[in-house]
Motif scaffolding. Structure first.
Motif, PDB file in Angstrom:
ATOM      1  N   THR A  31       0.828  -1.223   0.000  1.00  0.00           N
ATOM      2  CA  THR A  31       0.000   0.000   0.000  1.00  0.00           C
ATOM      3  C   THR A  31       0.860   1.271   0.000  1.00  0.00           C
ATOM      4  O   THR A  31       0.424   2.308  -0.464  1.00  0.00           O
ATOM      5  CB  THR A  31      -0.989   0.041   1.189  1.00  0.00           C
ATOM      6  OG1 THR A  31      -0.263   0.158   2.412  1.00  0.00           O
ATOM      7  CG2 THR A  31      -1.879  -1.191   1.215  1.00  0.00           C
ATOM      8  N   ARG A  36       3.112   6.490  -2.493  1.00  0.00           N
ATOM      9  CA  ARG A  36       4.286   6.983  -3.213  1.00  0.00           C
ATOM     10  C   ARG A  36       3.916   7.436  -4.635  1.00  0.00           C
ATOM     11  O   ARG A  36       4.423   8.449  -5.136  1.00  0.00           O
ATOM     12  CB  ARG A  36       5.352   5.881  -3.302  1.00  0.00           C
ATOM     13  CG  ARG A  36       6.081   5.658  -1.985  1.00  0.00           C
ATOM     14  CD  ARG A  36       6.952   4.416  -2.031  1.00  0.00           C
ATOM     15  NE  ARG A  36       7.627   4.187  -0.771  1.00  0.00           N
ATOM     16  CZ  ARG A  36       8.883   4.536  -0.502  1.00  0.00           C
ATOM     17  NH1 ARG A  36       9.611   5.100  -1.439  1.00  0.00           N
ATOM     18  NH2 ARG A  36       9.407   4.312   0.684  1.00  0.00           N
ATOM     19  N   SER A  82       5.022  10.445   2.718  1.00  0.00           N
ATOM     20  CA  SER A  82       4.709  10.599   4.127  1.00  0.00           C
ATOM     21  C   SER A  82       3.938  11.918   4.370  1.00  0.00           C
ATOM     22  O   SER A  82       3.056  11.989   5.220  1.00  0.00           O
ATOM     23  CB  SER A  82       6.021  10.538   4.914  1.00  0.00           C
ATOM     24  OG  SER A  82       5.838  10.861   6.245  1.00  0.00           O
ATOM     25  N   ALA A  85       0.333  11.519   2.868  1.00  0.00           N
ATOM     26  CA  ALA A  85      -0.404  10.485   3.618  1.00  0.00           C
ATOM     27  C   ALA A  85      -1.034  11.033   4.897  1.00  0.00           C
ATOM     28  O   ALA A  85      -1.884  10.383   5.495  1.00  0.00           O
ATOM     29  CB  ALA A  85       0.530   9.328   3.962  1.00  0.00           C
ATOM     30  N   ARG A  91      -6.205   9.840   2.198  1.00  0.00           N
ATOM     31  CA  ARG A  91      -6.389   8.502   2.784  1.00  0.00           C
ATOM     32  C   ARG A  91      -7.770   7.954   2.415  1.00  0.00           C
ATOM     33  O   ARG A  91      -7.910   6.791   2.064  1.00  0.00           O
ATOM     34  CB  ARG A  91      -6.218   8.537   4.307  1.00  0.00           C
ATOM     35  CG  ARG A  91      -4.890   9.113   4.770  1.00  0.00           C
ATOM     36  CD  ARG A  91      -4.560   8.683   6.184  1.00  0.00           C
ATOM     37  NE  ARG A  91      -4.212   7.282   6.230  1.00  0.00           N
ATOM     38  CZ  ARG A  91      -3.003   6.797   5.966  1.00  0.00           C
ATOM     39  NH1 ARG A  91      -2.007   7.595   5.674  1.00  0.00           N
ATOM     40  NH2 ARG A  91      -2.791   5.486   6.005  1.00  0.00           N
ATOM     41  N   ARG A 117       0.795   0.945   6.980  1.00  0.00           N
ATOM     42  CA  ARG A 117       0.901   1.556   8.310  1.00  0.00           C
ATOM     43  C   ARG A 117      -0.384   1.359   9.128  1.00  0.00           C
ATOM     44  O   ARG A 117      -0.355   1.302  10.340  1.00  0.00           O
ATOM     45  CB  ARG A 117       1.137   3.074   8.191  1.00  0.00           C
ATOM     46  CG  ARG A 117       2.387   3.469   7.447  1.00  0.00           C
ATOM     47  CD  ARG A 117       3.620   3.106   8.244  1.00  0.00           C
ATOM     48  NE  ARG A 117       4.839   3.663   7.667  1.00  0.00           N
ATOM     49  CZ  ARG A 117       5.404   3.248   6.546  1.00  0.00           C
ATOM     50  NH1 ARG A 117       4.857   2.268   5.861  1.00  0.00           N
ATOM     51  NH2 ARG A 117       6.527   3.799   6.099  1.00  0.00           N
ATOM     52  N   ASP A 118      -1.522   1.334   8.434  1.00  0.00           N
ATOM     53  CA  ASP A 118      -2.825   1.335   9.114  1.00  0.00           C
ATOM     54  C   ASP A 118      -3.711   0.208   8.612  1.00  0.00           C
ATOM     55  O   ASP A 118      -4.930   0.309   8.641  1.00  0.00           O
ATOM     56  CB  ASP A 118      -3.537   2.673   8.849  1.00  0.00           C
ATOM     57  CG  ASP A 118      -3.833   2.860   7.362  1.00  0.00           C
ATOM     58  OD1 ASP A 118      -3.121   2.263   6.525  1.00  0.00           O
ATOM     59  OD2 ASP A 118      -4.781   3.587   7.032  1.00  0.00           O
ATOM     60  N   ARG A 167      10.456  10.667   9.470  1.00  0.00           N
ATOM     61  CA  ARG A 167       9.333   9.935   8.864  1.00  0.00           C
ATOM     62  C   ARG A 167       8.532   9.195   9.930  1.00  0.00           C
ATOM     63  O   ARG A 167       7.301   9.183   9.904  1.00  0.00           O
ATOM     64  CB  ARG A 167       9.835   8.935   7.803  1.00  0.00           C
ATOM     65  CG  ARG A 167      10.481   9.595   6.623  1.00  0.00           C
ATOM     66  CD  ARG A 167       9.681   9.440   5.348  1.00  0.00           C
ATOM     67  NE  ARG A 167       9.267   8.097   5.033  1.00  0.00           N
ATOM     68  CZ  ARG A 167       9.907   7.260   4.234  1.00  0.00           C
ATOM     69  NH1 ARG A 167      11.069   7.592   3.722  1.00  0.00           N
ATOM     70  NH2 ARG A 167       9.396   6.099   3.940  1.00  0.00           N
ATOM     71  N   ASP A 171       4.617   9.810  10.568  1.00  0.00           N
ATOM     72  CA  ASP A 171       3.662   8.705  10.379  1.00  0.00           C
ATOM     73  C   ASP A 171       2.935   8.354  11.677  1.00  0.00           C
ATOM     74  O   ASP A 171       1.790   7.899  11.653  1.00  0.00           O
ATOM     75  CB  ASP A 171       4.374   7.452   9.848  1.00  0.00           C
ATOM     76  CG  ASP A 171       4.908   7.632   8.425  1.00  0.00           C
ATOM     77  OD1 ASP A 171       4.536   8.627   7.780  1.00  0.00           O
ATOM     78  OD2 ASP A 171       5.693   6.784   7.973  1.00  0.00           O
ATOM     79  N   ARG A 174       0.493  11.779  13.143  1.00  0.00           N
ATOM     80  CA  ARG A 174      -0.575  12.427  12.363  1.00  0.00           C
ATOM     81  C   ARG A 174      -1.938  12.111  13.003  1.00  0.00           C
ATOM     82  O   ARG A 174      -2.111  11.068  13.656  1.00  0.00           O
ATOM     83  CB  ARG A 174      -0.533  11.977  10.895  1.00  0.00           C
ATOM     84  CG  ARG A 174      -0.821  10.531  10.704  1.00  0.00           C
ATOM     85  CD  ARG A 174      -0.751  10.129   9.234  1.00  0.00           C
ATOM     86  NE  ARG A 174      -0.954   8.708   9.121  1.00  0.00           N
ATOM     87  CZ  ARG A 174      -0.247   7.888   8.360  1.00  0.00           C
ATOM     88  NH1 ARG A 174       0.735   8.356   7.630  1.00  0.00           N
ATOM     89  NH2 ARG A 174      -0.521   6.606   8.334  1.00  0.00           N
TER      90      ARG A 174
HETATM   91  O1   DC Z   1       5.948   1.810   3.336  1.00  0.00           O
HETATM   92  P1   DC Z   1       6.500   2.977   2.497  1.00  0.00           P
HETATM   93  O2   DC Z   1       7.811   3.523   2.999  1.00  0.00           O
HETATM   94  O3   DC Z   1       6.559   2.637   1.046  1.00  0.00           O
HETATM   95  O4   DC Z   1       5.398   4.154   2.668  1.00  0.00           O
HETATM   96  C1   DC Z   1       5.625   5.466   2.197  1.00  0.00           C
HETATM   97  C2   DC Z   1       4.810   6.463   3.010  1.00  0.00           C
HETATM   98  O5   DC Z   1       3.410   6.250   2.753  1.00  0.00           O
HETATM   99  C3   DC Z   1       4.971   6.315   4.523  1.00  0.00           C
HETATM  100  O6   DC Z   1       5.910   7.230   5.053  1.00  0.00           O
HETATM  101  C4   DC Z   1       3.610   6.582   5.070  1.00  0.00           C
HETATM  102  C5   DC Z   1       2.665   6.369   3.936  1.00  0.00           C
HETATM  103  N1   DC Z   1       1.797   5.184   4.106  1.00  0.00           N
HETATM  104  C6   DC Z   1       0.682   5.332   4.897  1.00  0.00           C
HETATM  105  O7   DC Z   1       0.480   6.382   5.480  1.00  0.00           O
HETATM  106  N2   DC Z   1      -0.209   4.295   5.024  1.00  0.00           N
HETATM  107  C7   DC Z   1       0.013   3.137   4.407  1.00  0.00           C
HETATM  108  N3   DC Z   1      -0.882   2.143   4.533  1.00  0.00           N
HETATM  109  C8   DC Z   1       1.182   2.950   3.612  1.00  0.00           C
HETATM  110  C9   DC Z   1       2.066   3.991   3.500  1.00  0.00           C
END
Ligand code: DC
Length: 213
Positions: A31, A36, A82, A85, A91, A117-118, A167, A171, A174
């Motif tokens: 995700t 990105r 980031s 996001a 989102r 992340r979520d 970062r 993350d 927020r």
């Molecule tokens: O996992 P990654 O480093 O490829 O993710 C890049 C950015 O995207 C990360 O800093 C936060 C965001 N992200 C998010 O907020 N929720 C997700 N499910 C996946 C990534």
């Protein structure tokens, strides 16, 4: 079977999630690559990263080419991802796509693995197996530094560690869907655990769940 793999940057969740999907024959969705891809569109267009209307428009028009662009892996793209996001509208715009993938993985596969992340907290709160993969900032920065050096990127370990801490803070702090383990997530700390050992532990958890469903 829905498996969620959440965790901070460079904890090893992508590798783990990809291997789990291959091992069990499930679909895999990274995700982070969607966030990105939205960020990369804005960077290339020179659009302000705070322009959430432009970000939502980009989110609604992503295609396969966006998701396979090599520039997705650049540090600048990750940093911009980031930023965007943290915007609730972005989102929300990406939620349906992720849920649809989990509910109906490609090629009629019997399950899906999503990393991010979520995923265990917001995207798939009823997932069958939730993993939260973490490691100390120093261990994660060390791995990311080695990876960047191997790709020929000249950067100091300290700069990588600083960037990773920024970062992490963005993350985790927020207001919407912050990075945190779901209450029912299995924690895998890879600071002193090899990827092989983490993979074995994760396979055991998934196999245990399969046996009871
Ligand atoms: O996992 P990654 O480093 O490829 O993710 C890049 C950015 O995207 C990360 O800093 C936060 C965001 N992200 C998010 O907020 N929720 C997700 N499910 C996946 C990534």
């Amino acid at each position: 079977m829905i498996i969620t793999v959440d965790g901070p940057v460079a904890a090893g969740k992508g590798t783990l999630a990809r291997r789990l999907a291959a091992r069990f024959g499930y679909g895999y969705l990274d995700t982070g690559s969607i966030y990105r891809a939205v960020a990369l569109r804005l960077l290339r267009a020179g659009t302000d990263l705070d322009d959430s209307r432009a970000a939502v428009a980009a989110a609604g028009s992503l295609d396969e080419t966006d998701l396979s662009d090599p520039a997705l892996r650049d540090e600048a793209t990750g940093d911009a991802a980031s930023h965007i996001a943290a915007q609730p509208a972005v989102r929300a715009a990406l939620l349906a796509f992720q849920r649809a993938f989990a509910a109906d993985p490609p090629d009629g596969r019997a399950g899906a693995v999503l990393d991010g992340r979520d995923i265990g907290t917001v995207v798939c709160p009823k997932a069958d197996v939730k993993l939260f993969v973490t490691a100390s900032p120093e261990a994660r920065a060390g791995r990311r530094h080695a990876e960047l050096r191997a790709r020929g990127v000249e950067v100091s370990y300290e700069a990588v560690l600083d960037d990773l801490r920024r970062r992490d803070a963005r993350d985790s702090e927020r207001g919407v869907s912050p990075l945190r383990p779901a209450d029912d997530a299995h924690l895998l700390d890879t600071t002193n655990l090899s990827i092989e050992a983490a993979f074995k532990a994760a396979c055991d958890i998934v196999a245990g769940k399969q046996a009871t469903t």
